[in-house]
Scaffold this motif. Structure first.
Motif, PDB file in Angstrom:
ATOM      1  N   LEU A  44       0.831  -1.211   0.000  1.00  0.00           N
ATOM      2  CA  LEU A  44       0.000   0.000   0.000  1.00  0.00           C
ATOM      3  C   LEU A  44       0.865   1.261   0.000  1.00  0.00           C
ATOM      4  O   LEU A  44       0.571   2.228  -0.709  1.00  0.00           O
ATOM      5  CB  LEU A  44      -0.933  -0.007   1.209  1.00  0.00           C
ATOM      6  N   ALA A  45       1.942   1.251   0.784  1.00  0.00           N
ATOM      7  CA  ALA A  45       2.853   2.394   0.804  1.00  0.00           C
ATOM      8  C   ALA A  45       3.553   2.558  -0.544  1.00  0.00           C
ATOM      9  O   ALA A  45       3.797   3.685  -0.998  1.00  0.00           O
ATOM     10  CB  ALA A  45       3.873   2.252   1.927  1.00  0.00           C
ATOM     11  N   LEU A  46       3.864   1.450  -1.199  1.00  0.00           N
ATOM     12  CA  LEU A  46       4.450   1.519  -2.542  1.00  0.00           C
ATOM     13  C   LEU A  46       3.466   2.114  -3.531  1.00  0.00           C
ATOM     14  O   LEU A  46       3.851   2.940  -4.375  1.00  0.00           O
ATOM     15  CB  LEU A  46       4.890   0.122  -3.002  1.00  0.00           C
ATOM     16  N   ALA A  47       2.212   1.735  -3.433  1.00  0.00           N
ATOM     17  CA  ALA A  47       1.187   2.316  -4.306  1.00  0.00           C
ATOM     18  C   ALA A  47       1.110   3.819  -4.098  1.00  0.00           C
ATOM     19  O   ALA A  47       1.002   4.589  -5.063  1.00  0.00           O
ATOM     20  CB  ALA A  47      -0.164   1.663  -4.039  1.00  0.00           C
ATOM     21  N   GLN A  48       1.202   4.249  -2.852  1.00  0.00           N
ATOM     22  CA  GLN A  48       1.166   5.682  -2.587  1.00  0.00           C
ATOM     23  C   GLN A  48       2.412   6.379  -3.131  1.00  0.00           C
ATOM     24  O   GLN A  48       2.319   7.486  -3.657  1.00  0.00           O
ATOM     25  CB  GLN A  48       1.041   5.941  -1.096  1.00  0.00           C
ATOM     26  N   LEU A  49       3.548   5.733  -3.024  1.00  0.00           N
ATOM     27  CA  LEU A  49       4.781   6.291  -3.591  1.00  0.00           C
ATOM     28  C   LEU A  49       4.624   6.479  -5.097  1.00  0.00           C
ATOM     29  O   LEU A  49       4.960   7.540  -5.638  1.00  0.00           O
ATOM     30  CB  LEU A  49       5.962   5.377  -3.273  1.00  0.00           C
ATOM     31  N   VAL A  50       4.095   5.473  -5.774  1.00  0.00           N
ATOM     32  CA  VAL A  50       3.906   5.549  -7.221  1.00  0.00           C
ATOM     33  C   VAL A  50       2.916   6.658  -7.573  1.00  0.00           C
ATOM     34  O   VAL A  50       3.167   7.474  -8.475  1.00  0.00           O
ATOM     35  CB  VAL A  50       3.442   4.186  -7.783  1.00  0.00           C
ATOM     36  N   VAL A  51       1.803   6.722  -6.856  1.00  0.00           N
ATOM     37  CA  VAL A  51       0.805   7.765  -7.122  1.00  0.00           C
ATOM     38  C   VAL A  51       1.404   9.149  -6.894  1.00  0.00           C
ATOM     39  O   VAL A  51       1.198  10.065  -7.686  1.00  0.00           O
ATOM     40  CB  VAL A  51      -0.452   7.553  -6.251  1.00  0.00           C
ATOM     41  N   GLY A  52       2.177   9.299  -5.827  1.00  0.00           N
ATOM     42  CA  GLY A  52       2.805  10.593  -5.550  1.00  0.00           C
ATOM     43  C   GLY A  52       3.775  11.015  -6.627  1.00  0.00           C
ATOM     44  O   GLY A  52       3.782  12.176  -7.062  1.00  0.00           O
ATOM     45  N   VAL A  53       4.593  10.083  -7.091  1.00  0.00           N
ATOM     46  CA  VAL A  53       5.562  10.405  -8.143  1.00  0.00           C
ATOM     47  C   VAL A  53       4.838  10.731  -9.449  1.00  0.00           C
ATOM     48  O   VAL A  53       5.206  11.678 -10.160  1.00  0.00           O
ATOM     49  CB  VAL A  53       6.571   9.245  -8.325  1.00  0.00           C
ATOM     50  N   VAL A  54       3.780   9.977  -9.759  1.00  0.00           N
ATOM     51  CA  VAL A  54       3.004  10.259 -10.977  1.00  0.00           C
ATOM     52  C   VAL A  54       2.342  11.625 -10.886  1.00  0.00           C
ATOM     53  O   VAL A  54       2.335  12.392 -11.861  1.00  0.00           O
ATOM     54  CB  VAL A  54       1.960   9.138 -11.220  1.00  0.00           C
ATOM     55  N   ARG A  55       1.806  11.962  -9.738  1.00  0.00           N
ATOM     56  CA  ARG A  55       1.196  13.286  -9.566  1.00  0.00           C
ATOM     57  C   ARG A  55       2.225  14.399  -9.759  1.00  0.00           C
ATOM     58  O   ARG A  55       1.941  15.410 -10.377  1.00  0.00           O
ATOM     59  CB  ARG A  55       0.570  13.404  -8.179  1.00  0.00           C
ATOM     60  N   LEU A  56       3.415  14.201  -9.215  1.00  0.00           N
ATOM     61  CA  LEU A  56       4.466  15.204  -9.399  1.00  0.00           C
ATOM     62  C   LEU A  56       4.882  15.289 -10.862  1.00  0.00           C
ATOM     63  O   LEU A  56       5.085  16.379 -11.388  1.00  0.00           O
ATOM     64  CB  LEU A  56       5.677  14.872  -8.526  1.00  0.00           C
ATOM     65  N   ALA A  57       5.021  14.142 -11.523  1.00  0.00           N
ATOM     66  CA  ALA A  57       5.446  14.113 -12.923  1.00  0.00           C
ATOM     67  C   ALA A  57       4.397  14.725 -13.843  1.00  0.00           C
ATOM     68  O   ALA A  57       4.742  15.269 -14.897  1.00  0.00           O
ATOM     69  CB  ALA A  57       5.742  12.682 -13.353  1.00  0.00           C
ATOM     70  N   SER A  58       3.132  14.665 -13.451  1.00  0.00           N
ATOM     71  CA  SER A  58       2.084  15.212 -14.296  1.00  0.00           C
ATOM     72  C   SER A  58       1.820  16.689 -14.014  1.00  0.00           C
ATOM     73  O   SER A  58       0.848  17.248 -14.504  1.00  0.00           O
ATOM     74  CB  SER A  58       0.794  14.414 -14.138  1.00  0.00           C
ATOM     75  N   GLY A  59       2.685  17.308 -13.251  1.00  0.00           N
ATOM     76  CA  GLY A  59       2.591  18.748 -13.035  1.00  0.00           C
ATOM     77  C   GLY A  59       2.032  19.174 -11.703  1.00  0.00           C
ATOM     78  O   GLY A  59       1.917  20.365 -11.440  1.00  0.00           O
ATOM     79  N   GLY A  60       1.672  18.232 -10.858  1.00  0.00           N
ATOM     80  CA  GLY A  60       1.181  18.586  -9.532  1.00  0.00           C
ATOM     81  C   GLY A  60       2.299  19.134  -8.666  1.00  0.00           C
ATOM     82  O   GLY A  60       3.474  18.834  -8.878  1.00  0.00           O
ATOM     83  N   GLU A  61       1.910  19.960  -7.721  1.00  0.00           N
ATOM     84  CA  GLU A  61       2.906  20.546  -6.814  1.00  0.00           C
ATOM     85  C   GLU A  61       2.460  20.387  -5.373  1.00  0.00           C
ATOM     86  O   GLU A  61       1.305  20.626  -5.045  1.00  0.00           O
ATOM     87  CB  GLU A  61       3.092  22.029  -7.125  1.00  0.00           C
ATOM     88  N   ALA A  62       3.383  19.999  -4.544  1.00  0.00           N
ATOM     89  CA  ALA A  62       3.107  19.909  -3.114  1.00  0.00           C
ATOM     90  C   ALA A  62       3.142  21.309  -2.530  1.00  0.00           C
ATOM     91  O   ALA A  62       3.960  22.140  -2.936  1.00  0.00           O
ATOM     92  CB  ALA A  62       4.134  19.017  -2.432  1.00  0.00           C
ATOM     93  N   GLU A  63       2.276  21.557  -1.579  1.00  0.00           N
ATOM     94  CA  GLU A  63       2.177  22.880  -0.983  1.00  0.00           C
ATOM     95  C   GLU A  63       3.474  23.311  -0.303  1.00  0.00           C
ATOM     96  O   GLU A  63       3.868  24.460  -0.372  1.00  0.00           O
ATOM     97  CB  GLU A  63       1.036  22.897   0.033  1.00  0.00           C
ATOM     98  N   GLU A  64       4.166  22.361   0.325  1.00  0.00           N
ATOM     99  CA  GLU A  64       5.380  22.699   1.071  1.00  0.00           C
ATOM    100  C   GLU A  64       6.665  22.359   0.325  1.00  0.00           C
ATOM    101  O   GLU A  64       7.736  22.374   0.915  1.00  0.00           O
ATOM    102  CB  GLU A  64       5.353  22.008   2.430  1.00  0.00           C
ATOM    103  N   GLY A  65       6.563  22.009  -0.933  1.00  0.00           N
ATOM    104  CA  GLY A  65       7.762  21.763  -1.720  1.00  0.00           C
ATOM    105  C   GLY A  65       7.932  20.309  -2.111  1.00  0.00           C
ATOM    106  O   GLY A  65       7.582  19.393  -1.366  1.00  0.00           O
ATOM    107  N   THR A  66       8.500  20.124  -3.274  1.00  0.00           N
ATOM    108  CA  THR A  66       8.680  18.790  -3.832  1.00  0.00           C
ATOM    109  C   THR A  66       9.679  17.959  -3.034  1.00  0.00           C
ATOM    110  O   THR A  66       9.467  16.768  -2.798  1.00  0.00           O
ATOM    111  CB  THR A  66       9.135  18.893  -5.298  1.00  0.00           C
TER     112      THR A  66
END
Length: 120
Positions: A44-66
């Motif tokens: 489950l944590a790996l799935a979240q890691l993948v989703v997070g990286v995909v979100r960043l790669a697709s142009g998403g930005e974290a509020e407190e920095g990448t």
């Protein structure tokens, strides 16, 4: 990030905490079934890691920095496996307690990941 995935990982981590905490309370080391539970939480944590990286790669930005976001993603991914490895070294009730502590750390990291990503 997906809130449903964050909640799922957090709940799974807290269930693992209760399970391994109960084993430590009963003076039992980690058993094979505990490692199956750790594997589920890690996937489950790996799935979240993948989703997070995909979100960043697709142009998403974290509020407190990448950088902070990626560091928390990696920390969340490695929290339970590191505790599982340490439980193999300590084959007593403290091994189960270590896994329970690692799962609590994962649950806290999940809350923090949600705070870092959430823009509202």
């Amino acid at each position: 990030m997906l809130t449903a995935l964050t909640v799922t990982v957090s709940v799974a981590a807290l269930l693992l905490t209760a399970w391994c905490g109960f084993a430590a309370y009963r003076d039992q080391p980690t058993k094979d079934w505990h490692f199956v539970g750790m594997a589920v939480v890690t996937v489950l944590a790996l799935a979240q890691l993948v989703v997070g990286v995909v979100r960043l790669a697709s142009g998403g930005e974290a509020e407190e920095g990448t950088t902070i976001f990626v560091a928390y993603l990696l920390g969340a991914f490695f929290a339970v496996p590191a505790a599982g490895f340490m439980s193999l070294v300590e084959r007593s009730r403290w091994g189960s307690a270590t896994v329970a502590a690692g799962a609590v750390v994962l649950a806290v990291l999940e809350v923090r990941l949600h705070d870092i990503w959430w823009v509202g």
